[in-house]
Write an enzyme that holds these catalytic residues in place. Structure first.
Site, PDB file in Angstrom:
ATOM      1  N   ASP A  36       0.861  -1.193   0.000  1.00 21.93           N
ATOM      2  CA  ASP A  36       0.000   0.000   0.000  1.00 21.93           C
ATOM      3  C   ASP A  36       0.889   1.231   0.000  1.00 21.93           C
ATOM      4  O   ASP A  36       2.122   1.123   0.050  1.00 21.93           O
ATOM      5  CB  ASP A  36      -0.946  -0.023   1.220  1.00 21.93           C
ATOM      6  CG  ASP A  36      -2.262   0.708   0.945  1.00 21.93           C
ATOM      7  OD1 ASP A  36      -2.215   1.881   0.514  1.00 21.93           O
ATOM      8  OD2 ASP A  36      -3.330   0.109   1.160  1.00 21.93           O
ATOM      9  N   ASP A  63       3.327   2.175  -4.509  1.00 21.92           N
ATOM     10  CA  ASP A  63       2.334   2.970  -5.236  1.00 21.92           C
ATOM     11  C   ASP A  63       2.170   2.305  -6.603  1.00 21.92           C
ATOM     12  O   ASP A  63       3.135   2.223  -7.372  1.00 21.92           O
ATOM     13  CB  ASP A  63       2.862   4.404  -5.377  1.00 21.92           C
ATOM     14  CG  ASP A  63       1.862   5.321  -6.063  1.00 21.92           C
ATOM     15  OD1 ASP A  63       1.034   4.829  -6.860  1.00 21.92           O
ATOM     16  OD2 ASP A  63       1.924   6.540  -5.823  1.00 21.92           O
ATOM     17  N   VAL A  64       0.969   1.849  -6.912  1.00 23.88           N
ATOM     18  CA  VAL A  64       0.781   1.073  -8.149  1.00 23.88           C
ATOM     19  C   VAL A  64       0.918   1.927  -9.411  1.00 23.88           C
ATOM     20  O   VAL A  64       0.923   1.390 -10.519  1.00 23.88           O
ATOM     21  CB  VAL A  64      -0.566   0.300  -8.169  1.00 23.88           C
ATOM     22  CG1 VAL A  64      -0.621  -0.700  -7.024  1.00 23.88           C
ATOM     23  CG2 VAL A  64      -1.757   1.248  -8.172  1.00 23.88           C
ATOM     24  N   ASN A  90      -5.950  -5.052  -5.960  1.00 25.41           N
ATOM     25  CA  ASN A  90      -7.129  -4.442  -5.341  1.00 25.41           C
ATOM     26  C   ASN A  90      -7.047  -2.928  -5.151  1.00 25.41           C
ATOM     27  O   ASN A  90      -8.065  -2.264  -4.994  1.00 25.41           O
ATOM     28  CB  ASN A  90      -7.336  -5.160  -3.993  1.00 25.41           C
ATOM     29  CG  ASN A  90      -8.213  -4.399  -3.023  1.00 25.41           C
ATOM     30  OD1 ASN A  90      -9.436  -4.425  -3.146  1.00 25.41           O
ATOM     31  ND2 ASN A  90      -7.604  -3.707  -2.065  1.00 25.41           N
ATOM     32  N   TYR A 155     -13.922   6.253 -13.736  1.00 24.54           N
ATOM     33  CA  TYR A 155     -13.996   5.039 -12.903  1.00 24.54           C
ATOM     34  C   TYR A 155     -14.607   3.886 -13.698  1.00 24.54           C
ATOM     35  O   TYR A 155     -14.090   2.764 -13.691  1.00 24.54           O
ATOM     36  CB  TYR A 155     -14.811   5.334 -11.637  1.00 24.54           C
ATOM     37  CG  TYR A 155     -14.800   4.221 -10.607  1.00 24.54           C
ATOM     38  CD1 TYR A 155     -13.786   4.146  -9.651  1.00 24.54           C
ATOM     39  CD2 TYR A 155     -15.791   3.247 -10.573  1.00 24.54           C
ATOM     40  CE1 TYR A 155     -13.764   3.120  -8.697  1.00 24.54           C
ATOM     41  CE2 TYR A 155     -15.781   2.230  -9.636  1.00 24.54           C
ATOM     42  CZ  TYR A 155     -14.768   2.167  -8.696  1.00 24.54           C
ATOM     43  OH  TYR A 155     -14.760   1.158  -7.758  1.00 24.54           O
ATOM     44  N   LYS A 159     -12.793   0.399 -14.720  1.00 25.92           N
ATOM     45  CA  LYS A 159     -13.283  -0.899 -14.243  1.00 25.92           C
ATOM     46  C   LYS A 159     -13.768  -1.774 -15.408  1.00 25.92           C
ATOM     47  O   LYS A 159     -13.587  -2.995 -15.393  1.00 25.92           O
ATOM     48  CB  LYS A 159     -14.388  -0.707 -13.203  1.00 25.92           C
ATOM     49  CG  LYS A 159     -13.895  -0.031 -11.912  1.00 25.92           C
ATOM     50  CD  LYS A 159     -12.853  -0.859 -11.188  1.00 25.92           C
ATOM     51  CE  LYS A 159     -12.496  -0.275  -9.831  1.00 25.92           C
ATOM     52  NZ  LYS A 159     -11.479  -1.068  -9.115  1.00 25.92           N
ATOM     53  N   THR A 190     -16.953   0.343   3.120  1.00 25.52           N
ATOM     54  CA  THR A 190     -15.519   0.576   3.366  1.00 25.52           C
ATOM     55  C   THR A 190     -15.276   2.084   3.413  1.00 25.52           C
ATOM     56  O   THR A 190     -16.162   2.883   3.068  1.00 25.52           O
ATOM     57  CB  THR A 190     -14.637   0.009   2.234  1.00 25.52           C
ATOM     58  OG1 THR A 190     -14.767   0.871   1.086  1.00 25.52           O
ATOM     59  CG2 THR A 190     -15.007  -1.414   1.853  1.00 25.52           C
TER      60      THR A 190
HETATM   61  P1  NAP Z   1     -10.301   1.617   0.469  1.00 22.50           P
HETATM   62  O1  NAP Z   1     -10.764   1.185   1.813  1.00 22.50           O
HETATM   63  O2  NAP Z   1     -10.141   3.058   0.179  1.00 22.50           O
HETATM   64  O3  NAP Z   1      -8.961   0.811   0.122  1.00 22.50           O
HETATM   65  C1  NAP Z   1      -8.210   1.069  -1.032  1.00 22.50           C
HETATM   66  C2  NAP Z   1      -6.746   1.026  -0.650  1.00 22.50           C
HETATM   67  O4  NAP Z   1      -5.959   1.274  -1.842  1.00 22.50           O
HETATM   68  C3  NAP Z   1      -6.382   2.111   0.352  1.00 22.50           C
HETATM   69  O5  NAP Z   1      -5.544   1.596   1.370  1.00 22.50           O
HETATM   70  C4  NAP Z   1      -5.667   3.122  -0.529  1.00 22.50           C
HETATM   71  O6  NAP Z   1      -4.745   3.928   0.169  1.00 22.50           O
HETATM   72  C5  NAP Z   1      -4.960   2.203  -1.495  1.00 22.50           C
HETATM   73  N1  NAP Z   1      -4.451   2.938  -2.639  1.00 22.50           N
HETATM   74  C6  NAP Z   1      -4.969   4.041  -3.241  1.00 22.50           C
HETATM   75  N2  NAP Z   1      -4.173   4.444  -4.231  1.00 22.50           N
HETATM   76  C7  NAP Z   1      -3.131   3.596  -4.271  1.00 22.50           C
HETATM   77  C8  NAP Z   1      -1.972   3.482  -5.065  1.00 22.50           C
HETATM   78  N3  NAP Z   1      -1.710   4.388  -6.029  1.00 22.50           N
HETATM   79  N4  NAP Z   1      -1.102   2.485  -4.829  1.00 22.50           N
HETATM   80  C9  NAP Z   1      -1.325   1.581  -3.845  1.00 22.50           C
HETATM   81  N5  NAP Z   1      -2.401   1.636  -3.041  1.00 22.50           N
HETATM   82  C10 NAP Z   1      -3.288   2.628  -3.248  1.00 22.50           C
HETATM   83  O7  NAP Z   1     -11.307   1.091  -0.660  1.00 22.50           O
HETATM   84  P2  NAP Z   1     -12.081  -0.291  -0.877  1.00 22.50           P
HETATM   85  O8  NAP Z   1     -13.510   0.028  -0.896  1.00 22.50           O
HETATM   86  O9  NAP Z   1     -11.560  -1.347   0.017  1.00 22.50           O
HETATM   87  O10 NAP Z   1     -11.651  -0.562  -2.402  1.00 22.50           O
HETATM   88  C11 NAP Z   1     -10.820  -1.633  -2.789  1.00 22.50           C
HETATM   89  C12 NAP Z   1     -11.120  -1.932  -4.255  1.00 22.50           C
HETATM   90  O11 NAP Z   1     -12.482  -2.308  -4.393  1.00 22.50           O
HETATM   91  C13 NAP Z   1     -10.913  -0.747  -5.206  1.00 22.50           C
HETATM   92  O12 NAP Z   1     -10.316  -1.202  -6.398  1.00 22.50           O
HETATM   93  C14 NAP Z   1     -12.325  -0.266  -5.465  1.00 22.50           C
HETATM   94  O13 NAP Z   1     -12.457   0.401  -6.709  1.00 22.50           O
HETATM   95  C15 NAP Z   1     -13.065  -1.582  -5.445  1.00 22.50           C
HETATM   96  N6  NAP Z   1     -14.505  -1.472  -5.216  1.00 22.50           N
HETATM   97  C16 NAP Z   1     -14.964  -0.951  -4.051  1.00 22.50           C
HETATM   98  C17 NAP Z   1     -16.348  -0.839  -3.874  1.00 22.50           C
HETATM   99  C18 NAP Z   1     -16.955  -0.274  -2.612  1.00 22.50           C
HETATM  100  O14 NAP Z   1     -18.165  -0.034  -2.605  1.00 22.50           O
HETATM  101  N7  NAP Z   1     -16.184  -0.041  -1.552  1.00 22.50           N
HETATM  102  C19 NAP Z   1     -17.217  -1.272  -4.893  1.00 22.50           C
HETATM  103  C20 NAP Z   1     -16.690  -1.808  -6.046  1.00 22.50           C
HETATM  104  C21 NAP Z   1     -15.322  -1.908  -6.213  1.00 22.50           C
HETATM  105  P3  NAP Z   1      -5.275   5.374   0.734  1.00 22.50           P
HETATM  106  O15 NAP Z   1      -6.382   5.056   1.684  1.00 22.50           O
HETATM  107  O16 NAP Z   1      -4.065   5.933   1.372  1.00 22.50           O
HETATM  108  O17 NAP Z   1      -5.756   6.124  -0.495  1.00 22.50           O
END
Ligand code: NAP
Length: 250
Positions: A36, A63-64, A90, A155, A159, A190
């Site tokens: 992360d 950082d991805v 992810n 977005y 996706k 989340t």
């Molecule tokens: P989250 O709690 O915000 O977790 C995402 C993590 O990715 C955070 O720790 C974030 O760090 C990290 N991140 C952001 N930019 C990054 C980078 N450039 N390099 C490495 N890490 C990075 O979100 P989540 O809801 O668990 O989401 C996880 C995945 O599920 C994402 O791909 C999201 O699009 C997908 N998703 C989520 C939902 C939903 O409703 N939650 C629905 C569909 C899909 P920071 O917090 O420091 O930014």
């Protein structure tokens, strides 16, 4: 134990769906790298989890959007854990802006993390997994990879790209013993949803026939299935974990 002795990398593993997946893999006997951002809570999470289970839990700043950091993540993981059996691709960010107002910078940033970042990580994983002759990559897509939504052009483009890129990678990698799949979460409770007010959340809940938001653990369970040998004949698919969101309108 479904992941006994396996080595797993979870990008975006410090929070939300990623963190739940890290814990599920540890519970099932794997060693896990939380990858992360440098300033994230990944280091403290890994310190809490390491020693709690049979497997190791490490943090690696990555950082991805940075190819050098992504490639280093894989080199170091192979050095320290002996290989990479599964990757949860992810890491991702949200983004809601009217399309006539979105800047180039914002659009490209979302694509860079949510689509190009997924490719960078998959490419690095393939290099390791081809040498091993085995491995499973799971990309995080979304319901918005197969449905449109207002004000989310970048977005949804990212996706949707992940869903179809997953198919292409799966076809290419299958002869070399590597499976590539995606997960399509519905709205999951989340930190990504923290910006939404109560009215917006109720509106989102009503779109899921199951009648609630999903839990991170429910997505983690889908990752565990696709990552493990239980899914040995599954590749190129997107497994929706969406409470019926994409099943259709009632
Ligand atoms: P989250 O709690 O915000 O977790 C995402 C993590 O990715 C955070 O720790 C974030 O760090 C990290 N991140 C952001 N930019 C990054 C980078 N450039 N390099 C490495 N890490 C990075 O979100 P989540 O809801 O668990 O989401 C996880 C995945 O599920 C994402 O791909 C999201 O699009 C997908 N998703 C989520 C939902 C939903 O409703 N939650 C629905 C569909 C899909 P920071 O917090 O420091 O930014």
């Amino acid at each position: 134990m479904r992941m006994q002795g396996k080595s797993v990398i979870v990008t975006g593993g410090a929070s939300g769906i990623g963190l739940a997946s890290v814990e599920r893999c540890l519970e099932e006997g794997a060693s896990v790298v939380i990858a992360d951002l440098k300033g994230s809570e990944g280091a403290s999470r890994a310190a809490e989890l390491d020693g709690k289970y049979a497997g190791t839990c490490l943090f690696k700043a990555c950082d991805v959007t940075d190819t050098v950091q992504v490639d280093r993540l894989f080199v170091e993981t192979v050095d320290e854990l002996g290989g990479v059996d599964s990757v949860f691709n992810n890491a991702g960010i949200g983004g809601v802006t009217p399309s006539d107002e979105v800047s180039d910078e914002e659009f490209l940033r979302i694509i860079d993390i949510n689509l190009s970042g997924v490719f960078r990580v998959a490419r690095a994983a393939l290099r390791v997994m081809y040498r091993q002759g085995s491995g499973s990559i799971v990309n995080c897509a979304s319901i918005l990879g197969v449905f449109g939504q207002s004000q989310t052009a970048a977005y949804t483009a990212a996706k949707g790209g992940v869903v179809n890129m997953t198919r292409s990678l799966a076809i290419e990698a299958a002869p070399k013993g590597v499976r590539v799949n995606a997960i399509g979460p519905g709205y999951i409770d989340t930190p990504l949803l923290e910006a939404l007010d109560d009215e917006m959340l109720q509106g989102l809940i009503s779109l899921h026939p199951i009648g609630r938001l999903g839990r991170s653990e429910e997505v983690a369970n889908a990752f565990l299935f696709l990552a493990s040998e239980e899914a040995s004949f599954v590749t190129g698919t997107t497994l929706m974990v969406d409470g019926g969101f994409t099943a259709g309108k009632s």
